[in-house]
Write a protein that holds these residues in place. Structure first.
Motif, PDB file in Angstrom:
ATOM      1  N   GLN A 139      -3.940  -4.903 -10.774  1.00 46.13           N
ATOM      2  CA  GLN A 139      -2.821  -4.589  -9.396  1.00 46.13           C
ATOM      3  C   GLN A 139      -2.697  -5.691  -8.617  1.00 46.13           C
ATOM      4  O   GLN A 139      -3.794  -6.084  -7.821  1.00 46.13           O
ATOM      5  CB  GLN A 139      -3.936  -3.324  -8.625  1.00 46.13           C
ATOM      6  N   ILE A 140      -1.751  -5.807  -7.873  1.00 46.61           N
ATOM      7  CA  ILE A 140      -1.070  -6.752  -6.884  1.00 46.61           C
ATOM      8  C   ILE A 140      -0.244  -6.055  -6.198  1.00 46.61           C
ATOM      9  O   ILE A 140       0.860  -5.709  -6.202  1.00 46.61           O
ATOM     10  CB  ILE A 140      -0.344  -7.947  -7.768  1.00 46.61           C
ATOM     11  N   GLY A 141      -0.703  -5.684  -4.809  1.00 41.02           N
ATOM     12  CA  GLY A 141      -0.180  -5.040  -4.078  1.00 41.02           C
ATOM     13  C   GLY A 141       0.006  -3.635  -4.294  1.00 41.02           C
ATOM     14  O   GLY A 141      -0.858  -2.879  -4.975  1.00 41.02           O
ATOM     15  N   ASP A 142       1.239  -3.306  -4.386  1.00 38.06           N
ATOM     16  CA  ASP A 142       1.895  -1.857  -5.019  1.00 38.06           C
ATOM     17  C   ASP A 142       2.048  -1.813  -6.593  1.00 38.06           C
ATOM     18  O   ASP A 142       2.239  -1.002  -6.989  1.00 38.06           O
ATOM     19  CB  ASP A 142       3.238  -1.289  -4.211  1.00 38.06           C
ATOM     20  N   HIS A 143       1.982  -3.108  -7.221  1.00 36.52           N
ATOM     21  CA  HIS A 143       2.551  -3.056  -8.634  1.00 36.52           C
ATOM     22  C   HIS A 143       1.051  -3.180  -9.448  1.00 36.52           C
ATOM     23  O   HIS A 143      -0.063  -3.691  -9.120  1.00 36.52           O
ATOM     24  CB  HIS A 143       2.948  -4.607  -8.774  1.00 36.52           C
ATOM     25  N   ALA A 161      -5.218 -10.163  -6.387  1.00 38.66           N
ATOM     26  CA  ALA A 161      -5.159  -9.352  -7.564  1.00 38.66           C
ATOM     27  C   ALA A 161      -6.414  -8.770  -7.878  1.00 38.66           C
ATOM     28  O   ALA A 161      -7.512  -9.338  -7.941  1.00 38.66           O
ATOM     29  CB  ALA A 161      -4.803 -10.430  -8.427  1.00 38.66           C
ATOM     30  N   GLN A 162      -6.433  -7.555  -7.918  1.00 39.89           N
ATOM     31  CA  GLN A 162      -7.456  -6.526  -8.239  1.00 39.89           C
ATOM     32  C   GLN A 162      -7.282  -6.290  -9.786  1.00 39.89           C
ATOM     33  O   GLN A 162      -6.570  -5.970 -10.224  1.00 39.89           O
ATOM     34  CB  GLN A 162      -7.568  -5.590  -7.572  1.00 39.89           C
ATOM     35  N   VAL A 163      -8.329  -7.066 -10.538  1.00 40.19           N
ATOM     36  CA  VAL A 163      -8.332  -6.838 -12.116  1.00 40.19           C
ATOM     37  C   VAL A 163      -9.575  -5.933 -12.338  1.00 40.19           C
ATOM     38  O   VAL A 163     -10.824  -6.361 -12.049  1.00 40.19           O
ATOM     39  CB  VAL A 163      -8.444  -8.157 -13.038  1.00 40.19           C
ATOM     40  N   THR A 164      -9.571  -5.030 -13.388  1.00 38.92           N
ATOM     41  CA  THR A 164     -10.448  -4.296 -13.582  1.00 38.92           C
ATOM     42  C   THR A 164     -10.615  -4.341 -15.217  1.00 38.92           C
ATOM     43  O   THR A 164      -9.613  -4.244 -15.922  1.00 38.92           O
ATOM     44  CB  THR A 164     -10.188  -2.552 -13.362  1.00 38.92           C
ATOM     45  N   THR A 165     -11.709  -4.812 -15.664  1.00 37.84           N
ATOM     46  CA  THR A 165     -11.838  -4.714 -17.204  1.00 37.84           C
ATOM     47  C   THR A 165     -13.211  -3.846 -17.519  1.00 37.84           C
ATOM     48  O   THR A 165     -13.991  -3.539 -17.047  1.00 37.84           O
ATOM     49  CB  THR A 165     -12.307  -6.225 -17.416  1.00 37.84           C
ATOM     50  N   ASP A 169      -3.966  -3.721   7.724  1.00 41.62           N
ATOM     51  CA  ASP A 169      -3.476  -3.910   6.243  1.00 41.62           C
ATOM     52  C   ASP A 169      -2.108  -4.769   6.243  1.00 41.62           C
ATOM     53  O   ASP A 169      -2.061  -5.883   5.346  1.00 41.62           O
ATOM     54  CB  ASP A 169      -3.635  -2.877   5.463  1.00 41.62           C
ATOM     55  N   ALA A 170      -1.306  -4.449   6.698  1.00 45.85           N
ATOM     56  CA  ALA A 170       0.215  -4.660   6.674  1.00 45.85           C
ATOM     57  C   ALA A 170       0.116  -6.299   7.377  1.00 45.85           C
ATOM     58  O   ALA A 170       0.793  -7.131   6.774  1.00 45.85           O
ATOM     59  CB  ALA A 170       1.128  -3.861   7.341  1.00 45.85           C
ATOM     60  N   PHE A 171      -0.464  -6.532   8.310  1.00 49.63           N
ATOM     61  CA  PHE A 171      -0.431  -7.932   8.847  1.00 49.63           C
ATOM     62  C   PHE A 171      -1.335  -8.722   7.828  1.00 49.63           C
ATOM     63  O   PHE A 171      -0.907  -9.893   7.837  1.00 49.63           O
ATOM     64  CB  PHE A 171      -1.445  -7.823  10.249  1.00 49.63           C
ATOM     65  N   GLU A 172      -2.291  -8.294   7.273  1.00 50.89           N
ATOM     66  CA  GLU A 172      -3.068  -9.219   6.359  1.00 50.89           C
ATOM     67  C   GLU A 172      -2.044  -9.574   5.427  1.00 50.89           C
ATOM     68  O   GLU A 172      -2.117 -10.620   4.868  1.00 50.89           O
ATOM     69  CB  GLU A 172      -4.363  -8.435   5.774  1.00 50.89           C
ATOM     70  N   GLU A 173      -1.306  -8.632   4.960  1.00 53.06           N
ATOM     71  CA  GLU A 173      -0.466  -8.920   3.718  1.00 53.06           C
ATOM     72  C   GLU A 173       0.807  -9.972   4.104  1.00 53.06           C
ATOM     73  O   GLU A 173       0.796 -10.928   3.230  1.00 53.06           O
ATOM     74  CB  GLU A 173       0.109  -7.449   3.237  1.00 53.06           C
ATOM     75  N   LEU A 174       1.280  -9.603   5.239  1.00 52.68           N
ATOM     76  CA  LEU A 174       2.160 -10.719   5.800  1.00 52.68           C
ATOM     77  C   LEU A 174       1.675 -12.006   5.754  1.00 52.68           C
ATOM     78  O   LEU A 174       2.033 -13.255   5.479  1.00 52.68           O
ATOM     79  CB  LEU A 174       2.685 -10.253   7.093  1.00 52.68           C
ATOM     80  N   MET A 203       0.929  -1.157   0.175  1.00 52.60           N
ATOM     81  CA  MET A 203       0.071  -0.036  -0.092  1.00 52.60           C
ATOM     82  C   MET A 203       0.859   1.130  -0.041  1.00 52.60           C
ATOM     83  O   MET A 203       1.835   1.472   1.015  1.00 52.60           O
ATOM     84  CB  MET A 203      -0.811   0.037   1.244  1.00 52.60           C
ATOM     85  N   PRO A 204       0.584   2.206  -1.138  1.00 51.64           N
ATOM     86  CA  PRO A 204       1.591   3.146  -1.226  1.00 51.64           C
ATOM     87  C   PRO A 204       1.182   4.440   0.055  1.00 51.64           C
ATOM     88  O   PRO A 204       0.289   4.400   0.566  1.00 51.64           O
ATOM     89  CB  PRO A 204       1.226   4.088  -2.344  1.00 51.64           C
ATOM     90  N   GLY A 205       2.431   4.695   0.641  1.00 45.74           N
ATOM     91  CA  GLY A 205       2.157   5.782   1.621  1.00 45.74           C
ATOM     92  C   GLY A 205       1.987   5.090   2.989  1.00 45.74           C
ATOM     93  O   GLY A 205       1.411   5.751   3.949  1.00 45.74           O
ATOM     94  N   ARG A 206       2.117   3.921   3.250  1.00 45.56           N
ATOM     95  CA  ARG A 206       1.873   3.452   4.463  1.00 45.56           C
ATOM     96  C   ARG A 206       3.185   3.899   5.477  1.00 45.56           C
ATOM     97  O   ARG A 206       4.201   4.062   5.239  1.00 45.56           O
ATOM     98  CB  ARG A 206       2.014   1.726   4.375  1.00 45.56           C
ATOM     99  N   ASP A 207       2.622   4.029   6.727  1.00 37.60           N
ATOM    100  CA  ASP A 207       3.579   4.664   7.670  1.00 37.60           C
ATOM    101  C   ASP A 207       4.507   3.397   8.095  1.00 37.60           C
ATOM    102  O   ASP A 207       3.990   2.317   8.201  1.00 37.60           O
ATOM    103  CB  ASP A 207       2.635   5.000   8.796  1.00 37.60           C
ATOM    104  N   VAL A 208       5.851   3.763   8.276  1.00 36.39           N
ATOM    105  CA  VAL A 208       6.865   3.009   8.263  1.00 36.39           C
ATOM    106  C   VAL A 208       6.573   2.185   9.650  1.00 36.39           C
ATOM    107  O   VAL A 208       6.760   1.099   9.901  1.00 36.39           O
ATOM    108  CB  VAL A 208       8.226   3.505   8.407  1.00 36.39           C
ATOM    109  N   ALA A 209       6.070   2.898  10.795  1.00 38.56           N
ATOM    110  CA  ALA A 209       5.758   2.205  11.869  1.00 38.56           C
ATOM    111  C   ALA A 209       4.650   1.655  11.795  1.00 38.56           C
ATOM    112  O   ALA A 209       4.695   0.453  12.755  1.00 38.56           O
ATOM    113  CB  ALA A 209       5.201   3.562  13.031  1.00 38.56           C
ATOM    114  N   ALA A 210       3.627   1.661  11.206  1.00 36.01           N
ATOM    115  CA  ALA A 210       2.509   0.589  11.068  1.00 36.01           C
ATOM    116  C   ALA A 210       3.017  -0.738  10.560  1.00 36.01           C
ATOM    117  O   ALA A 210       2.713  -1.839  11.054  1.00 36.01           O
ATOM    118  CB  ALA A 210       1.571   1.104   9.940  1.00 36.01           C
ATOM    119  N   LYS A 211       4.136  -0.829   9.530  1.00 38.18           N
ATOM    120  CA  LYS A 211       4.806  -1.925   9.230  1.00 38.18           C
ATOM    121  C   LYS A 211       5.683  -2.601  10.172  1.00 38.18           C
ATOM    122  O   LYS A 211       5.275  -3.814  10.422  1.00 38.18           O
ATOM    123  CB  LYS A 211       5.611  -1.628   7.703  1.00 38.18           C
ATOM    124  N   ARG A 212       6.288  -1.624  10.857  1.00 37.81           N
ATOM    125  CA  ARG A 212       6.964  -2.360  12.295  1.00 37.81           C
ATOM    126  C   ARG A 212       6.014  -3.107  13.149  1.00 37.81           C
ATOM    127  O   ARG A 212       6.153  -4.100  13.723  1.00 37.81           O
ATOM    128  CB  ARG A 212       7.851  -1.151  12.740  1.00 37.81           C
TER     129      ARG A 212
END
Length: 181
Positions: free
Chosen positions: A155-159, A109-113, A94-99, A1-10
């Motif tokens: 879209q897959i994560g930040d990609h 994966a979010q796909v928009t068509t 959100d970061a926990f869910e990703e881990l 997730m772009p802009g995620r607080d570094v502390a949140a990830k920690r």
């Protein structure tokens, strides 16, 4: 997730390590969700962030609101209040869910068509995402948007992979405009 607080990830990494140690991933996921819901309530959120409310009253409210949660989750909530970091609870969850998804070999994966995917299209995207990520399981979240005209945006994560006709046309327009100058 772009802009995620570094502390949140920690914080999420620390919680994840505790969850792994106890084999309590699903419990932590539920407790983080309960904390997220509690903090998202406008009244409760404002109460927890207020500098006028004594910390003891905030802790009592957390104990009441998270009464069914694991004591470690309650300790996390109190720590976030003490450090004035209640605003990053969503990001921690959100970061926990990703881990957790990475641990379980799951990629979302979010796909928009422009039109709904066919079964063949869905299978093709699923296989491509598996190849690209090495994931054991892919959860495709589908959306339809006529704005992209055709193709797909994945879209897959930040990609982000933008294979939409709209973007291709915009790129062509830019290319033509650049060559005319």
């Amino acid at each position: 997730m772009p802009g995620r607080d570094v502390a949140a990830k920690r914080y999420a990494q620390a919680v994840f390590a505790l969850a792994r140690e106890d084999g309590a991933f699903d419990r932590w996921r539920a407790d983080l969700q309960a904390l997220r819901v509690l903090a998202a309530d406008p009244t409760v959120g404002a109460f927890l962030l207020s500098t006028k409310v004594p910390e003891e009253r905030k802790f009592a409210a957390l104990e009441q609101g998270l009464s069914g949660s694991h004591p470690h989750a309650l300790n996390l909530a109190k720590l976030l209040v003490r450090k004035n970091r209640v605003g990053i609870i969503d990001q921690i969850a959100d970061a926990f869910e990703e881990l957790l998804n990475a641990e379980r070999g799951l990629v979302i994966a979010q796909v928009t068509t422009a039109v709904p995917l066919t079964d063949a299209g869905r299978s093709s995207i699923d296989a491509a995402v598996r190849r690209a990520t090495g994931a054991a399981t892919v959860e495709l979240r589908e959306a339809v948007s006529r704005d992209i005209l055709g193709g797909a945006v994945l879209q897959i994560g930040d990609h982000l992979v933008d294979g939409s006709v709209r973007t291709r046309l915009q790129n062509l327009r830019s290319s033509i405009a650049g060559s005319v100058r």
